[in-house]
Design a protein around this motif. Structure first.
Motif, PDB file in Angstrom:
ATOM      1  N   SER A  94       0.816  -1.225   0.000  1.00  0.00           N
ATOM      2  CA  SER A  94       0.000   0.000   0.000  1.00  0.00           C
ATOM      3  C   SER A  94       0.844   1.266   0.000  1.00  0.00           C
ATOM      4  O   SER A  94       0.451   2.278  -0.583  1.00  0.00           O
ATOM      5  CB  SER A  94      -0.905   0.036   1.237  1.00  0.00           C
ATOM      6  OG  SER A  94      -1.759  -1.054   1.275  1.00  0.00           O
ATOM      7  N   ASN A 104      -6.185  -0.670  -4.673  1.00  0.00           N
ATOM      8  CA  ASN A 104      -7.355  -1.255  -4.046  1.00  0.00           C
ATOM      9  C   ASN A 104      -7.101  -2.745  -3.835  1.00  0.00           C
ATOM     10  O   ASN A 104      -6.576  -3.420  -4.726  1.00  0.00           O
ATOM     11  CB  ASN A 104      -8.582  -1.036  -4.939  1.00  0.00           C
ATOM     12  CG  ASN A 104      -9.873  -1.345  -4.227  1.00  0.00           C
ATOM     13  OD1 ASN A 104     -10.003  -1.150  -3.034  1.00  0.00           O
ATOM     14  ND2 ASN A 104     -10.830  -1.865  -4.974  1.00  0.00           N
ATOM     15  N   GLU A 106      -9.102  -6.247  -2.632  1.00  0.00           N
ATOM     16  CA  GLU A 106     -10.431  -6.790  -2.391  1.00  0.00           C
ATOM     17  C   GLU A 106     -10.379  -8.306  -2.215  1.00  0.00           C
ATOM     18  O   GLU A 106      -9.425  -8.960  -2.633  1.00  0.00           O
ATOM     19  CB  GLU A 106     -11.362  -6.477  -3.576  1.00  0.00           C
ATOM     20  CG  GLU A 106     -11.632  -5.009  -3.768  1.00  0.00           C
ATOM     21  CD  GLU A 106     -12.500  -4.738  -4.981  1.00  0.00           C
ATOM     22  OE1 GLU A 106     -13.392  -3.888  -4.854  1.00  0.00           O
ATOM     23  OE2 GLU A 106     -12.288  -5.379  -6.040  1.00  0.00           O
ATOM     24  N   GLU A 115     -13.751  -4.704   0.046  1.00  0.00           N
ATOM     25  CA  GLU A 115     -12.430  -4.108   0.235  1.00  0.00           C
ATOM     26  C   GLU A 115     -11.774  -4.689   1.479  1.00  0.00           C
ATOM     27  O   GLU A 115     -12.406  -4.840   2.532  1.00  0.00           O
ATOM     28  CB  GLU A 115     -12.545  -2.590   0.361  1.00  0.00           C
ATOM     29  CG  GLU A 115     -11.199  -1.910   0.388  1.00  0.00           C
ATOM     30  CD  GLU A 115     -11.300  -0.398   0.274  1.00  0.00           C
ATOM     31  OE1 GLU A 115     -10.272   0.249   0.510  1.00  0.00           O
ATOM     32  OE2 GLU A 115     -12.372   0.123  -0.046  1.00  0.00           O
ATOM     33  N   GLU A 117      -9.604  -4.583   4.704  1.00  0.00           N
ATOM     34  CA  GLU A 117      -9.349  -3.549   5.715  1.00  0.00           C
ATOM     35  C   GLU A 117      -8.555  -4.133   6.875  1.00  0.00           C
ATOM     36  O   GLU A 117      -8.334  -5.349   6.946  1.00  0.00           O
ATOM     37  CB  GLU A 117     -10.676  -2.982   6.214  1.00  0.00           C
ATOM     38  CG  GLU A 117     -11.501  -2.337   5.120  1.00  0.00           C
ATOM     39  CD  GLU A 117     -12.835  -1.823   5.619  1.00  0.00           C
ATOM     40  OE1 GLU A 117     -13.248  -2.191   6.739  1.00  0.00           O
ATOM     41  OE2 GLU A 117     -13.473  -1.048   4.889  1.00  0.00           O
ATOM     42  N   CYS A 118      -8.185  -3.289   7.812  1.00  0.00           N
ATOM     43  CA  CYS A 118      -7.399  -3.705   8.986  1.00  0.00           C
ATOM     44  C   CYS A 118      -8.062  -4.837   9.757  1.00  0.00           C
ATOM     45  O   CYS A 118      -7.373  -5.714  10.285  1.00  0.00           O
ATOM     46  CB  CYS A 118      -7.179  -2.524   9.924  1.00  0.00           C
ATOM     47  SG  CYS A 118      -6.157  -1.224   9.246  1.00  0.00           S
ATOM     48  N   ASP A 119      -9.387  -4.830   9.821  1.00  0.00           N
ATOM     49  CA  ASP A 119     -10.105  -5.866  10.572  1.00  0.00           C
ATOM     50  C   ASP A 119     -10.011  -7.246   9.934  1.00  0.00           C
ATOM     51  O   ASP A 119     -10.424  -8.231  10.539  1.00  0.00           O
ATOM     52  CB  ASP A 119     -11.587  -5.487  10.705  1.00  0.00           C
ATOM     53  CG  ASP A 119     -11.786  -4.275  11.588  1.00  0.00           C
ATOM     54  OD1 ASP A 119     -10.864  -3.925  12.343  1.00  0.00           O
ATOM     55  OD2 ASP A 119     -12.882  -3.672  11.513  1.00  0.00           O
ATOM     56  N   ASP A 120      -9.485  -7.327   8.718  1.00  0.00           N
ATOM     57  CA  ASP A 120      -9.356  -8.610   8.033  1.00  0.00           C
ATOM     58  C   ASP A 120      -8.101  -9.379   8.447  1.00  0.00           C
ATOM     59  O   ASP A 120      -7.814 -10.440   7.888  1.00  0.00           O
ATOM     60  CB  ASP A 120      -9.355  -8.399   6.511  1.00  0.00           C
ATOM     61  CG  ASP A 120     -10.704  -7.904   6.011  1.00  0.00           C
ATOM     62  OD1 ASP A 120     -11.729  -8.254   6.616  1.00  0.00           O
ATOM     63  OD2 ASP A 120     -10.723  -7.160   5.014  1.00  0.00           O
TER      64      ASP A 120
END
Length: 129
Positions: A94, A104, A106, A115, A117-120
């Motif tokens: 990134s 991006n 996904e 998308e 994100e950090c929570d993934d």
């Protein structure tokens, strides 16, 4: 692990690329091989490991007796550390804005792509999907 879909484009939108990979490490290597992320000054992966441990190649522990950089000492240090986590690789990719200023990431959702994100990532930086 589910497929990771990456897309990137330049600021003017003329240069565009899309890739998919089965892991962040695979994606990192693919983007390096395509010269989408790269640095002519240093190896971005090794540089990130040094940064993670608050080190630079100019640190005294990486110098030889003449005060010059000893790349064997740097490599030995890097080899002694664990590989970057999925989350660290995601952040590393990134942050590389050379060719793909806009990026991006996904993954597959139930009905559409979602998308990344950090929570993934779990508490250890491992990608959950």
């Amino acid at each position: 692990m589910s497929t990771i879909y990456w897309s990137g484009k330049s600021t003017n939108g003329i240069w565009k690329r899309k890739y998919k990979a089965n892991s962040f490490y695979e994606l990192f290597n693919l983007l390096m091989n395509e010269e989408i992320i790269d640095s002519y000054d240093y190896d971005v992966y090794e540089h990130t490991i040094l940064e993670k441990y608050n080190k630079t190649e100019r640190d005294i522990e990486f110098q030889n007796e003449d005060g010059d950089v000893d790349y064997e000492k740097i490599q030995k240090f890097i080899d002694s550390k664990p590989d970057l986590t999925d989350e660290e690789l995601w952040l590393l990719i990134s942050e590389q804005k050379g060719n793909a200023y806009y990026q991006n990431f996904e993954r597959e959702g139930e009905d559409e792509r979602i998308e990344i994100e950090c929570d993934d990532f779990d508490e250890n930086g491992k990608y959950k999907y």
